[in-house]
Design a protein around this motif. Structure first.
Motif, PDB file in Angstrom:
ATOM      1  N   ASP A  70     -76.907 -25.733  30.867  1.00 28.76           N
ATOM      2  CA  ASP A  70     -75.865 -24.988  30.166  1.00 28.76           C
ATOM      3  C   ASP A  70     -74.741 -24.604  31.117  1.00 28.76           C
ATOM      4  N   GLY A  71     -73.516 -24.713  30.618  1.00 29.63           N
ATOM      5  CA  GLY A  71     -72.361 -24.349  31.421  1.00 29.63           C
ATOM      6  C   GLY A  71     -71.765 -25.498  32.199  1.00 29.63           C
ATOM      7  N   GLU A 122     -69.250 -28.413  32.994  1.00 30.79           N
ATOM      8  CA  GLU A 122     -67.857 -28.633  32.594  1.00 30.79           C
ATOM      9  C   GLU A 122     -67.836 -29.798  31.617  1.00 30.79           C
ATOM     10  N   GLN A 123     -67.385 -29.538  30.396  1.00 29.10           N
ATOM     11  CA  GLN A 123     -67.473 -30.505  29.302  1.00 29.10           C
ATOM     12  C   GLN A 123     -66.980 -31.896  29.711  1.00 29.10           C
ATOM     13  N   TRP A 140     -69.111 -26.067  28.955  1.00 33.95           N
ATOM     14  CA  TRP A 140     -68.029 -25.099  29.087  1.00 33.95           C
ATOM     15  C   TRP A 140     -66.748 -25.896  29.038  1.00 33.95           C
ATOM     16  N   ASP A 186     -62.019 -22.571  28.909  1.00 35.05           N
ATOM     17  CA  ASP A 186     -62.173 -21.116  28.994  1.00 35.05           C
ATOM     18  C   ASP A 186     -63.121 -20.549  27.939  1.00 35.05           C
ATOM     19  N   ASP A 187     -63.977 -21.407  27.395  1.00 36.11           N
ATOM     20  CA  ASP A 187     -64.951 -20.949  26.403  1.00 36.11           C
ATOM     21  C   ASP A 187     -66.066 -21.986  26.293  1.00 36.11           C
ATOM     22  N   TRP A 188     -67.125 -21.605  25.599  1.00 35.97           N
ATOM     23  CA  TRP A 188     -68.227 -22.529  25.405  1.00 35.97           C
ATOM     24  C   TRP A 188     -67.744 -23.750  24.643  1.00 35.97           C
ATOM     25  N   GLY A 231     -68.436 -27.437  36.904  1.00 36.61           N
ATOM     26  CA  GLY A 231     -68.327 -26.195  36.160  1.00 36.61           C
ATOM     27  C   GLY A 231     -68.921 -25.126  37.056  1.00 36.61           C
TER      28      GLY A 231
END
Length: 187
Positions: A18-19, A21-22, A52, A55-57, A83
């Protein structure tokens, strides 16, 4: 196989949690698949992990296997998206660090972008290497003994590093090139 699939029969592992960087997971995933590679996502647990996105999920992505079940011998390369959250969570996980060390010891490409060089630091792979990273962790990477460069892609042996999402095209090119060279037929 078509010549535009230079990575046919190659298997790549992307390790994230989780988290991540997309873009730093999705762009290499798509590029490597387009080049013909079979790509698996490994994480701490089964199910989905959430990216992420600036600046958001962001979006969820399905995990193919747990890091504990991943084997270096099953893959040709390891990709580590950045990320801030993702590598910070992974660098305290013994199995994640041992997997990175295993890929490095086997001489297989290990590609880390943005904050993911933190994982290379934790795995003891920075000392004496030329590397790059996101600007906010360059001091950490330098303190681990790396010669830190401010370049889009830095390749030192089997370690490939990049700075940020803007570098993704060159980062992906470097991974594809490393795998193509590693598996080029003998002449």
């Amino acid at each position: 196989m078509a010549t535009d699939t230079p990575l046919a029969s190659r298997r790549i592992l992307i390790m994230a949690t989780d988290g991540f960087e997309q873009s730093e997971l999705e762009v290499p995933l798509e590029r490597l698949q387009d080049a013909g590679a079979d790509v698996d996502i490994a994480s701490l647990e089964s199910g989905d992990i959430t990216g992420w996105d600036k600046d958001d999920w962001g979006d969820d992505i399905e995990v193919d296997l747990r890091i504990a079940d991943a084997r270096v011998d099953d893959y040709d390369a390891l990709v580590l998206p950045g990320g801030q959250i993702n590598p910070d969570l992974l660098r305290v996980e013994k199995q994640a660090i041992e997997l990175i060390q295993g890929f490095a010891k086997a001489g297989k490409p290990v590609a880390a972008i943005c904050h993911a060089p933190w994982l290379l630091v934790e795995a003891g792979l920075a000392k004496g290497r030329r590397m790059t990273s996101y600007k906010s962790i360059r001091t950490d990477v330098a303190n681990a003994g790396a010669n830190v460069l401010d370049e889009a892609v830095v390749i030192d042996g089997n370690i490939i590093t990049s700075r940020c999402p803007d570098d993704l095209p060159l980062f992906c090119d470097a991974i594809v090139d490393a795998l193509a060279k590693a598996h080029a037929p003998a002449e």
